[in-house]
Design a protein around this motif. Structure first.
Motif, mmCIF file in Angstrom:
data_model
loop_
_atom_site.group_PDB
_atom_site.id
_atom_site.type_symbol
_atom_site.label_atom_id
_atom_site.label_comp_id
_atom_site.label_asym_id
_atom_site.label_seq_id
_atom_site.Cartn_x
_atom_site.Cartn_y
_atom_site.Cartn_z
ATOM 1 N N ASN A 191 0.955 -1.210 -0.090
ATOM 2 C CA ASN A 191 0.089 -0.238 -0.097
ATOM 3 C C ASN A 191 0.995 1.251 0.019
ATOM 4 O OD1 ASN A 191 -1.610 2.034 0.909
ATOM 5 N ND2 ASN A 191 -3.157 0.826 1.724
ATOM 6 N N PRO A 192 0.849 2.057 -1.001
ATOM 7 C CA PRO A 192 1.637 3.244 -1.197
ATOM 8 C C PRO A 192 1.240 4.315 -0.022
ATOM 9 C CG PRO A 192 0.071 3.215 -2.971
ATOM 10 C CD PRO A 192 0.172 2.022 -2.203
ATOM 11 N N VAL A 193 0.182 4.518 0.302
ATOM 12 C CA VAL A 193 -0.222 5.558 1.132
ATOM 13 C C VAL A 193 0.387 5.204 2.540
ATOM 14 C CG1 VAL A 193 -2.208 6.295 2.569
ATOM 15 C CG2 VAL A 193 -2.305 6.390 0.023
ATOM 16 N N TYR A 324 -12.602 -5.255 -7.529
ATOM 17 C CA TYR A 324 -12.041 -4.639 -6.293
ATOM 18 C C TYR A 324 -11.106 -5.546 -5.450
ATOM 19 C CZ TYR A 324 -11.776 -1.694 -1.998
ATOM 20 O OH TYR A 324 -11.165 -1.074 -1.044
ATOM 21 N N ALA A 325 -9.951 -4.971 -5.236
ATOM 22 C CA ALA A 325 -8.888 -5.896 -4.571
ATOM 23 C C ALA A 325 -8.679 -5.208 -3.093
ATOM 24 C CB ALA A 325 -7.616 -5.880 -5.404
ATOM 25 N N MET A 326 -8.625 -6.273 -2.125
ATOM 26 C CA MET A 326 -8.118 -6.038 -0.928
ATOM 27 C C MET A 326 -6.933 -6.356 -0.608
ATOM 28 S SD MET A 326 -11.930 -6.387 1.068
ATOM 29 C CE MET A 326 -12.321 -7.778 0.190
ATOM 30 N N HIS A 586 -8.653 3.751 -11.182
ATOM 31 C CA HIS A 586 -7.887 2.600 -11.034
ATOM 32 C C HIS A 586 -8.738 1.451 -10.855
ATOM 33 C CE1 HIS A 586 -5.269 -0.161 -9.134
ATOM 34 N NE2 HIS A 586 -4.269 0.676 -9.222
ATOM 35 N N ARG A 587 -8.476 0.415 -11.755
ATOM 36 C CA ARG A 587 -9.349 -0.634 -11.895
ATOM 37 C C ARG A 587 -9.801 -1.602 -10.720
ATOM 38 N NH1 ARG A 587 -10.547 -3.762 -17.387
ATOM 39 N NH2 ARG A 587 -11.966 -5.576 -16.889
ATOM 40 N N THR A 588 -8.640 -1.688 -9.857
ATOM 41 C CA THR A 588 -8.864 -2.605 -8.601
ATOM 42 C C THR A 588 -8.864 -2.005 -7.477
ATOM 43 O OG1 THR A 588 -6.426 -3.090 -8.832
ATOM 44 C CG2 THR A 588 -7.659 -4.773 -9.994
ATOM 45 N N PHE A 589 -8.309 -0.576 -7.278
ATOM 46 C CA PHE A 589 -8.397 0.218 -5.913
ATOM 47 C C PHE A 589 -9.338 1.286 -6.103
ATOM 48 C CE2 PHE A 589 -3.878 -1.618 -5.469
ATOM 49 C CZ PHE A 589 -4.275 -3.015 -4.759
ATOM 50 N N TYR A 590 -10.281 1.212 -7.050
ATOM 51 C CA TYR A 590 -11.111 2.758 -6.994
ATOM 52 C C TYR A 590 -11.868 2.635 -5.580
ATOM 53 C CZ TYR A 590 -14.574 -1.277 -7.580
ATOM 54 O OH TYR A 590 -15.219 -2.322 -7.300
ATOM 55 N N SER A 591 -12.286 3.849 -5.490
ATOM 56 C CA SER A 591 -12.713 4.405 -4.027
ATOM 57 C C SER A 591 -11.800 4.596 -2.993
ATOM 58 C CB SER A 591 -13.920 3.615 -3.554
ATOM 59 O OG SER A 591 -13.612 2.345 -3.009
ATOM 60 N N THR A 592 -10.429 4.368 -3.017
ATOM 61 C CA THR A 592 -9.495 4.372 -1.977
ATOM 62 C C THR A 592 -8.549 5.304 -2.200
ATOM 63 O OG1 THR A 592 -7.769 2.781 -2.901
ATOM 64 C CG2 THR A 592 -9.634 1.851 -1.941
ATOM 65 N N THR A 593 -7.782 5.708 -1.248
ATOM 66 C CA THR A 593 -6.744 6.581 -1.415
ATOM 67 C C THR A 593 -5.544 6.040 -1.906
ATOM 68 O OG1 THR A 593 -6.133 6.295 0.919
ATOM 69 C CG2 THR A 593 -7.325 8.226 0.719
ATOM 70 N N GLY A 595 -5.547 3.855 -4.387
ATOM 71 C CA GLY A 595 -6.062 3.878 -5.585
ATOM 72 C C GLY A 595 -5.763 5.154 -6.373
ATOM 73 N N ALA A 596 -5.956 6.423 -5.513
ATOM 74 C CA ALA A 596 -5.920 7.759 -6.197
ATOM 75 C C ALA A 596 -4.388 7.947 -6.220
ATOM 76 C CB ALA A 596 -6.480 8.821 -5.232
ATOM 77 N N LEU A 597 -3.683 7.637 -5.169
ATOM 78 C CA LEU A 597 -2.238 8.019 -5.185
ATOM 79 C C LEU A 597 -1.442 7.010 -6.292
ATOM 80 C CD1 LEU A 597 0.367 9.243 -4.019
ATOM 81 C CD2 LEU A 597 0.497 7.168 -2.312
ATOM 82 N N LEU A 598 -1.782 5.983 -6.386
ATOM 83 C CA LEU A 598 -1.155 5.035 -7.581
ATOM 84 C C LEU A 598 -1.700 5.557 -8.725
ATOM 85 C CD1 LEU A 598 -1.821 1.487 -6.032
ATOM 86 C CD2 LEU A 598 0.433 2.364 -6.778
ATOM 87 N N SER A 599 -2.889 6.064 -9.065
ATOM 88 C CA SER A 599 -2.964 6.582 -10.496
ATOM 89 C C SER A 599 -2.389 7.932 -10.780
ATOM 90 C CB SER A 599 -4.672 6.985 -10.401
ATOM 91 O OG SER A 599 -4.961 8.060 -9.764
#
Length: 623
Positions: A191-193, A324-326, A586-593, A595-599
């Protein structure tokens, strides 16, 4: 000298990049690009007066005063106005303090950075002081090591400091709460965050422990909870646990349809109801218990609406739900506020690169724009702001929320988006999930309670819900976190509410919300004389003009292919002029911080691959 002129000429020919939006996607892209010599002409345009986007830490509650705190000095003015787009009413938002309001304490404080005067962990204050002095002279307030409301020498690793006197006083202080993003979901090495927050020293030791990172519970831990019903009784934990396990099992089944060519029903909600209807036939309970179990199931339907950011699980597509990936790790929070992350990211950017209060009204691409000062050089992109200022660029990275694009894409981008991308914007889901904070003089919940769940005994997922929002909006508010510890926060609950009911709540006054929830809590406890909350604060993300909701989901009629289409740069054949980032891309981490950072990193790397051949594109962001 001729050498200097040659360097300046070469520098002037380097690509110009604009980033629109200073949420985590925009900050991540800007941070990545600014660490490369290939992009000296980088500008980050933010519509509001703060960074962070849907990360928004605020102050609320009354806890203990920090050790060494001094009595509050008089203020020269008051923090007022609020920040457009933070999802918080102006009279309650305290990250947009005006210069006059802070002059009595610190001198002239740039409004865009007044968010730095929240309580943040001591190591971060130390880092901001150093960064302020070394990197941001004249832009960041150079925080004194001894101030009128806090004293750096009196501290330890867990101590926090307040930079605004009215919020930090010997008799007690307000604490940081999250109006937007709340947890790091899956705090682990993937997780990059989490990694960035760890590098900045924003997390506590428990969150960073190897044990915490390896736990796989599929999300939030189970907290000590009390289950109240509208009949004024506390429900059996064993009964609730059995129903929760049933719902979790059925929800896990919905993730198994990812690669199935044809699904029997289009939505997650319809599948769940179909399976529950079959389960009910096998129940051997008496009728009262059956109805109660259905009412509990309905609570978990509503809770899942909050998780997915939707009005109804009938709106969430069944086929793509499992994409969606956890990540592993026990979800954790920021002790000093999630807002510390964007604050720290800001300090790594060149001082002239970030412009606040710059709402963008149009992005024009595929053109040939020329500046008077750059004779002979043309730019394919022109970005126009609300105040009339225009910026020319070779590339623009758009990181605005999907809710904003849904409302404005037809006029925001010119020439119009290709039909495939416009269809993706229309088809993907973007809902509202708000929070309501309530502070009580005395708690009505047991001392060990960390979660309150609400069950309306006259409801069932198998019976269509009423549509009278005025009469029943509060029924969607079905879970409250008890903010811990009370010595820090006071007696504060954080309620979650999603969907149309959440959007209706935004239209009400604080007094109306307080009255409605006082009535609800008296019904739950069976105590008609229970003292009302003494304070209320809520987010208003749907009303925020540059956000228009909370986060994205894959709606019925859409798929992960729509997310990829939204992320596709324009023009589709190189060189790309308009790039897109944000959690909804972000296809697998949409709705998350994360996912935003990775995008944001993805789009920065896309440009780095075009221009920067001298260094690795997978470098670590400069701290």
């Amino acid at each position: 000298s001729s050498a200097r002129r040659g360097m300046e000429a070469a520098d002037g020919a380097r690509p110009r990049v604009l980033v629109v939006g200073a949420g985590l996607a925009g900050l991540g892209a800007a941070q990545r690009l600014s660490s490369s010599r290939a992009f000296p002409h980088l500008r980050l345009l933010e519509s509001t007066g703060r960074a962070g986007g849907r990360v928004c830490s605020q102050r609320f509650g009354t806890g203990r005063a920090p050790r060494g705190a001094r009595p509050r000095p008089s203020r020269a003015g008051a923090v007022s106005g609020g920040v457009p787009g933070c999802g918080v009413p102006g009279e309650l938002c305290q990250t947009g303090g005006q210069q006059a309001g802070c002059a009595g304490l610190w001198g002239s404080v740039p409004v865009a950075y007044s968010c730095l005067l929240r309580c943040v962990p001591a190591p971060v204050i130390e880092r901001l002081i150093m960064t302020s002095e070394n990197n941001h002279s004249g832009r960041f307030l150079t925080l004194p090591r001894e101030g009128p409301s806090w004293s750096l020498p009196v501290r330890d690793q867990d101590e926090t400091y307040c930079g605004i006197g009215e919020l930090c006083q010997a008799g007690g202080r307000s604490e940081v709460v999250e109006m937007g993003a709340h947890w790091i979901h899956g705090p682990s090495k993937e997780n990059p965050v989490f990694q960035l927050a760890s590098d900045y020293g924003l997390l506590d030791e428990e969150a960073m422990s190897e044990e915490n990172q390896q736990i796989e519970v599929g999300g939030h831990p189970l907290l000590p909870a009390v289950f109240y019903s509208n009949a004024g009784r506390v429900l059996s934990p064993e009964l609730v646990e059995g129903v929760r396990n049933l719902f979790s099992t059925l929800l896990d089944q919905t993730r198994e349809f990812l690669h199935v060519p044809q699904v029997s029903v289009p939505s997650v909600g319809e599948y769940l109801r179909k399976e529950i209807a079959q389960q009910v036939k096998e129940w051997t309970d008496d009728d009262e218990t059956k109805w109660l179990k259905l009412a509990i199931l309905n609570t978990y339907f509503k809770l899942e609406c909050c998780v997915s950011g939707t009005h109804s699980m009938d709106h969430v597509a069944l086929g793509p739900f499992g994409e969606y990936a956890m990540l592993p790790g026990l979800d954790c929070t920021f002790p000093g506020g999630y807002g510390g992350l964007p604050d720290c990211m800001l300090t790594s950017l060149p001082k002239e690169s970030v412009l606040f209060h710059k709402p963008v009204t149009a992005v024009r691409w595929g053109g040939s724009y020329q500046e008077e000062s750059q004779e002979g050089r043309t730019f394919p992109v022109q970005v126009e702001c609300e105040d009339g200022e225009r910026f020319l660029a070779d590339h623009v990275i758009i990181t605005v929320p999907l809710g904003f694009l849904k409302e404005h894409h037809e006029t925001f981008i010119d020439p119009p988006l290709p039909p495939r991308k416009a269809d993706a914007i229309r088809q993907l889901g973007f809902g509202t999930n708000n929070k309501i904070f309530l502070e009580f003089e005395q708690p009505f919940w047991p001392p060990d309670c960390q979660l309150i769940e609400v069950v309306w005994e006259d409801e069932s997922p198998l019976v269509e819900a009423g549509t009278d929002l005025q009469a029943s909006w509060f029924r969607k508010l079905i879970v409250f976190l008890v903010l811990q510890p009370p010595e820090r926060y006071g007696h504060v609950l954080c309620g979650f509410i999603a969907g149309k009911e959440s959007e209706y709540m935004e239209t009400l006054s604080d007094a109306a919300v307080l009255t409605a929830l006082t009535d609800v809590i008296r019904r739950l406890t069976g105590n008609p004389h229970l003292a009302p909350p003494k304070k209320v604060m809520r987010s208003q993300w749907h009303s925020a003009p540059y956000t228009r909701g909370s986060y994205s989901y894959v709606a019925v009629g859409s798929s992960g292919d729509d997310i990829d289409a939204l992320a596709q740069p324009l023009p589709e054949d190189a060189p790309q002029q308009v790039l897109f980032a944000g959690e909804a891309t972000h296809r697998t981490f949409y709705s998350t911080t994360h996912g935003a950072l990775l995008s944001g990193w993805r789009e920065a790397d896309r440009l780095l691959s075009l221009y920067d051949t001298s260094e690795s594109h997978q470098h670590k962001p400069r701290l």
